[in-house]
Design a protein around this motif. Sequence first.
Motif, PDB file in Angstrom:
ATOM      1  N   GLU A   1       9.279  -0.865  23.154  1.00  0.00           N
ATOM      2  CA  GLU A   1       7.838  -1.251  23.143  1.00  0.00           C
ATOM      3  C   GLU A   1       7.230  -0.404  21.671  1.00  0.00           C
ATOM      4  OE1 GLU A   1       5.425   2.035  25.493  1.00  0.00           O
ATOM      5  OE2 GLU A   1       6.960   1.028  26.616  1.00  0.00           O
ATOM      6  N   VAL A   2       7.963   0.596  21.143  1.00  0.00           N
ATOM      7  CA  VAL A   2       7.472   1.127  19.764  1.00  0.00           C
ATOM      8  C   VAL A   2       8.027   0.551  18.688  1.00  0.00           C
ATOM      9  CG1 VAL A   2       7.242   3.385  18.642  1.00  0.00           C
ATOM     10  CG2 VAL A   2       7.019   3.451  21.132  1.00  0.00           C
ATOM     11  N   ILE A   3       9.431   0.021  19.079  1.00  0.00           N
ATOM     12  CA  ILE A   3       9.913  -0.613  17.915  1.00  0.00           C
ATOM     13  C   ILE A   3       9.254  -1.967  17.832  1.00  0.00           C
ATOM     14  CG2 ILE A   3      12.127  -1.979  17.411  1.00  0.00           C
ATOM     15  CD1 ILE A   3      13.759   0.645  18.473  1.00  0.00           C
ATOM     16  N   ASP A   4       8.949  -2.549  18.710  1.00  0.00           N
ATOM     17  CA  ASP A   4       8.258  -4.105  18.585  1.00  0.00           C
ATOM     18  C   ASP A   4       7.037  -4.036  17.798  1.00  0.00           C
ATOM     19  OD1 ASP A   4      10.337  -5.318  19.995  1.00  0.00           O
ATOM     20  OD2 ASP A   4       9.398  -5.095  21.878  1.00  0.00           O
ATOM     21  N   ALA A   5       6.331  -2.767  17.961  1.00  0.00           N
ATOM     22  CA  ALA A   5       4.976  -2.609  17.381  1.00  0.00           C
ATOM     23  C   ALA A   5       5.082  -2.154  15.931  1.00  0.00           C
ATOM     24  CB  ALA A   5       4.034  -1.578  18.036  1.00  0.00           C
ATOM     25  N   ALA A   6       6.134  -1.690  15.344  1.00  0.00           N
ATOM     26  CA  ALA A   6       6.442  -1.221  14.032  1.00  0.00           C
ATOM     27  C   ALA A   6       6.433  -2.281  12.999  1.00  0.00           C
ATOM     28  CB  ALA A   6       7.680  -0.360  14.043  1.00  0.00           C
ATOM     29  N   ASP A   7       6.399  -1.678  11.830  1.00  0.00           N
ATOM     30  CA  ASP A   7       6.451  -2.537  10.762  1.00  0.00           C
ATOM     31  C   ASP A   7       7.869  -2.427   9.985  1.00  0.00           C
ATOM     32  OD1 ASP A   7       3.529  -3.434  10.313  1.00  0.00           O
ATOM     33  OD2 ASP A   7       3.292  -1.314   9.841  1.00  0.00           O
ATOM     34  N   PHE A   8       8.429  -1.462  10.198  1.00  0.00           N
ATOM     35  CA  PHE A   8       9.685  -1.156   9.929  1.00  0.00           C
ATOM     36  C   PHE A   8      10.554  -0.065  10.415  1.00  0.00           C
ATOM     37  CE2 PHE A   8       7.723  -2.533   5.760  1.00  0.00           C
ATOM     38  CZ  PHE A   8       8.639  -3.590   5.367  1.00  0.00           C
ATOM     39  N   VAL A   9      11.533  -0.474  10.755  1.00  0.00           N
ATOM     40  CA  VAL A   9      12.634   0.738  11.503  1.00  0.00           C
ATOM     41  C   VAL A   9      13.743   1.148  10.496  1.00  0.00           C
ATOM     42  CG1 VAL A   9      14.078   1.056  13.640  1.00  0.00           C
ATOM     43  CG2 VAL A   9      12.538  -0.806  13.498  1.00  0.00           C
ATOM     44  N   PHE A  10      13.693   2.656  10.388  1.00  0.00           N
ATOM     45  CA  PHE A  10      14.404   3.285   9.587  1.00  0.00           C
ATOM     46  C   PHE A  10      15.120   4.451  10.280  1.00  0.00           C
ATOM     47  CE2 PHE A  10      11.640   1.346   6.257  1.00  0.00           C
ATOM     48  CZ  PHE A  10      12.492   0.587   5.698  1.00  0.00           C
ATOM     49  N   SER A  11      16.204   5.207   9.578  1.00  0.00           N
ATOM     50  CA  SER A  11      16.518   6.368   9.722  1.00  0.00           C
ATOM     51  C   SER A  11      15.684   7.194   8.984  1.00  0.00           C
ATOM     52  CB  SER A  11      18.019   6.698   9.392  1.00  0.00           C
ATOM     53  OG  SER A  11      17.918   6.668   7.950  1.00  0.00           O
ATOM     54  N   THR A  12      15.509   8.523   9.367  1.00  0.00           N
ATOM     55  CA  THR A  12      14.701   9.507   8.601  1.00  0.00           C
ATOM     56  C   THR A  12      14.855   9.418   7.071  1.00  0.00           C
ATOM     57  OG1 THR A  12      16.263  11.301   8.470  1.00  0.00           O
ATOM     58  CG2 THR A  12      14.570  11.282  10.600  1.00  0.00           C
ATOM     59  N   SER A  13      16.066   9.564   6.504  1.00  0.00           N
ATOM     60  CA  SER A  13      16.130   9.308   4.886  1.00  0.00           C
ATOM     61  C   SER A  13      15.759   8.111   4.710  1.00  0.00           C
ATOM     62  CB  SER A  13      17.662   9.588   4.713  1.00  0.00           C
ATOM     63  OG  SER A  13      17.799  11.094   4.906  1.00  0.00           O
ATOM     64  N   GLY A  14      15.889   6.829   5.672  1.00  0.00           N
ATOM     65  CA  GLY A  14      15.372   5.608   5.149  1.00  0.00           C
ATOM     66  C   GLY A  14      14.124   5.558   4.998  1.00  0.00           C
ATOM     67  N   MET A  15      13.450   6.197   5.916  1.00  0.00           N
ATOM     68  CA  MET A  15      11.964   6.334   5.773  1.00  0.00           C
ATOM     69  C   MET A  15      11.359   6.955   4.336  1.00  0.00           C
ATOM     70  SD  MET A  15      10.759   7.739   9.392  1.00  0.00           S
ATOM     71  CE  MET A  15      11.386   6.749  11.008  1.00  0.00           C
ATOM     72  N   VAL A  16      11.990   7.942   4.123  1.00  0.00           N
ATOM     73  CA  VAL A  16      11.773   8.739   2.788  1.00  0.00           C
ATOM     74  C   VAL A  16      11.842   7.731   1.702  1.00  0.00           C
ATOM     75  CG1 VAL A  16      12.086  10.600   1.279  1.00  0.00           C
ATOM     76  CG2 VAL A  16      12.173  10.954   3.679  1.00  0.00           C
ATOM     77  N   ARG A  17      13.102   7.229   1.672  1.00  0.00           N
ATOM     78  CA  ARG A  17      13.418   5.983   0.437  1.00  0.00           C
ATOM     79  C   ARG A  17      12.403   5.021   0.452  1.00  0.00           C
ATOM     80  NH1 ARG A  17      18.692   7.596   2.058  1.00  0.00           N
ATOM     81  NH2 ARG A  17      18.755   5.793   3.338  1.00  0.00           N
ATOM     82  N   HIS A  18      11.860   4.526   1.644  1.00  0.00           N
ATOM     83  CA  HIS A  18      11.103   3.432   1.495  1.00  0.00           C
ATOM     84  C   HIS A  18       9.700   3.685   1.127  1.00  0.00           C
ATOM     85  CE1 HIS A  18       9.066  -0.165   2.903  1.00  0.00           C
ATOM     86  NE2 HIS A  18       8.187   0.496   3.485  1.00  0.00           N
ATOM     87  N   ILE A  19       9.302   4.837   1.522  1.00  0.00           N
ATOM     88  CA  ILE A  19       7.827   5.283   1.264  1.00  0.00           C
ATOM     89  C   ILE A  19       7.850   5.613  -0.159  1.00  0.00           C
ATOM     90  CG2 ILE A  19       6.414   7.388   1.642  1.00  0.00           C
ATOM     91  CD1 ILE A  19       7.319   7.527   4.513  1.00  0.00           C
ATOM     92  N   CYS A  20       9.059   6.240  -0.927  1.00  0.00           N
ATOM     93  CA  CYS A  20       8.816   6.654  -2.383  1.00  0.00           C
ATOM     94  C   CYS A  20       8.897   5.347  -3.055  1.00  0.00           C
ATOM     95  CB  CYS A  20      10.123   7.500  -2.545  1.00  0.00           C
ATOM     96  SG  CYS A  20       9.904   9.211  -1.776  1.00  0.00           S
ATOM     97  N   THR A  21       9.315   4.259  -2.707  1.00  0.00           N
ATOM     98  CA  THR A  21       9.449   3.081  -3.435  1.00  0.00           C
ATOM     99  C   THR A  21       8.253   2.080  -3.148  1.00  0.00           C
ATOM    100  OG1 THR A  21      11.010   2.111  -2.026  1.00  0.00           O
ATOM    101  CG2 THR A  21      11.877   3.419  -3.828  1.00  0.00           C
ATOM    102  N   SER A  22       7.511   2.331  -2.138  1.00  0.00           N
ATOM    103  CA  SER A  22       6.570   1.273  -1.454  1.00  0.00           C
ATOM    104  C   SER A  22       5.336   1.133  -2.494  1.00  0.00           C
ATOM    105  CB  SER A  22       6.363   1.676  -0.010  1.00  0.00           C
ATOM    106  OG  SER A  22       5.093   0.776   0.492  1.00  0.00           O
ATOM    107  N   ASP A  23       4.783  -0.013  -2.322  1.00  0.00           N
ATOM    108  CA  ASP A  23       3.538   0.100  -3.207  1.00  0.00           C
ATOM    109  C   ASP A  23       2.298   0.559  -2.273  1.00  0.00           C
ATOM    110  OD1 ASP A  23       4.465  -1.291  -5.163  1.00  0.00           O
ATOM    111  OD2 ASP A  23       4.292  -3.280  -4.589  1.00  0.00           O
ATOM    112  N   ARG A  24       2.532   0.740  -0.869  1.00  0.00           N
ATOM    113  CA  ARG A  24       1.696   1.253   0.067  1.00  0.00           C
ATOM    114  C   ARG A  24       1.333   2.695  -0.251  1.00  0.00           C
ATOM    115  NH1 ARG A  24       1.370  -2.534   4.242  1.00  0.00           N
ATOM    116  NH2 ARG A  24      -0.204  -1.336   5.492  1.00  0.00           N
ATOM    117  N   SER A  25       0.202   3.015   0.203  1.00  0.00           N
ATOM    118  CA  SER A  25      -0.085   4.799   0.012  1.00  0.00           C
ATOM    119  C   SER A  25      -0.009   5.573   1.191  1.00  0.00           C
ATOM    120  CB  SER A  25      -1.368   4.863  -0.554  1.00  0.00           C
ATOM    121  OG  SER A  25      -2.332   4.211  -0.085  1.00  0.00           O
ATOM    122  N   GLU A  26      -0.080   4.662   2.468  1.00  0.00           N
ATOM    123  CA  GLU A  26      -0.200   5.449   3.638  1.00  0.00           C
ATOM    124  C   GLU A  26       0.711   5.083   4.743  1.00  0.00           C
ATOM    125  OE1 GLU A  26      -4.580   6.759   4.905  1.00  0.00           O
ATOM    126  OE2 GLU A  26      -4.888   5.054   4.098  1.00  0.00           O
TER     127      GLU A  26
END
Length: 305
Positions: free
Chosen positions: A207-232
């Motif tokens: 139910e949480v995965i279905d509501a998410a914008d993206f699903v990542f491992s922890t380091s995947g999250m960091v990489r995505h955030i660092c390269t994303s145009d989004r700020s929050e």
Amino acid sequence: MLQRDMVSDISVKIRTLAEEKNAVILAHNYQIPEVQDVADIVGDSLELARAAAERREGVIVFCGVDFMAETAAILSPEKIVLLPAPDAHCPMAGMITGGEVRTLRERFPDAAVVAYVNTTAEVKAESDICCTSANALKVVESLDETQVIMLPDRNLARYIARFTTKEILPWEGYCYVHDRMNSEDVRRARADHPDAELLVHPECRPEVIDAADFVFSTSGMVRHICTSDRSEFIIGTEPGIIHQIEKRCSGKKAYPLSSEAICVNMKKTGLKKVIRSLESLTPRVIVPDEVAVRARVAIERMLHI
């Protein structure tokens, strides 16, 4: 909580000792900030497993939980592997035993057994191949078998089942940190941070995965955030990762999906324990040869993918 000056003094002493002892310090993304800051490498389970196999230092200080230090000891039997907090156990890893894996093999003789790296050495030794949250789909797709037992995390198994035609048979284990996040947490976080992107870990409930914008491992999250145009960003994993996000992703803001999703065992390692471990070269993690040889096959198969 240590005073800032004391943290600085201990950190300097740790780095000096690490050089003297020819030691590398590995820390998981969920460790407390001062432990992350003193480490040579901070990452998720896959990154740390690779580092344990590739680093040349003769001593590995593992700031994490027991199965991670076991994995390092299996991959580098010639090295001294230290776990500064020997009582830092992973409850999910304890949800299945080697005997239960053998029973599964008897019930499903044509199935491949994929063991999440969050398992004991004994369980890895009874499995065909290991996986992490970052590479689980690649591991499953690499297998010739069409039926795959994935253990011990039911949520990861069911997430992978969405993307493969293979029949996935999940074991009913779970990470208590991720499994406690729910739809109400998502509703509350979305309301509090309407402009934030929601990133969650595949150990979360469907139910949480279905509501998410993206699903990542922890380091995947960091990489995505660092390269994303989004700020929050809303982070659906253990909030220790936010320290790495703040360090490595300039100008980005991260909020925990649940402030209660704390891995108590990941917080058991402190700087004083690290320094005592380096001074005494204890507590040492040793995996019996008869287990380590078989577990190494499953781990190395994963690392080759």
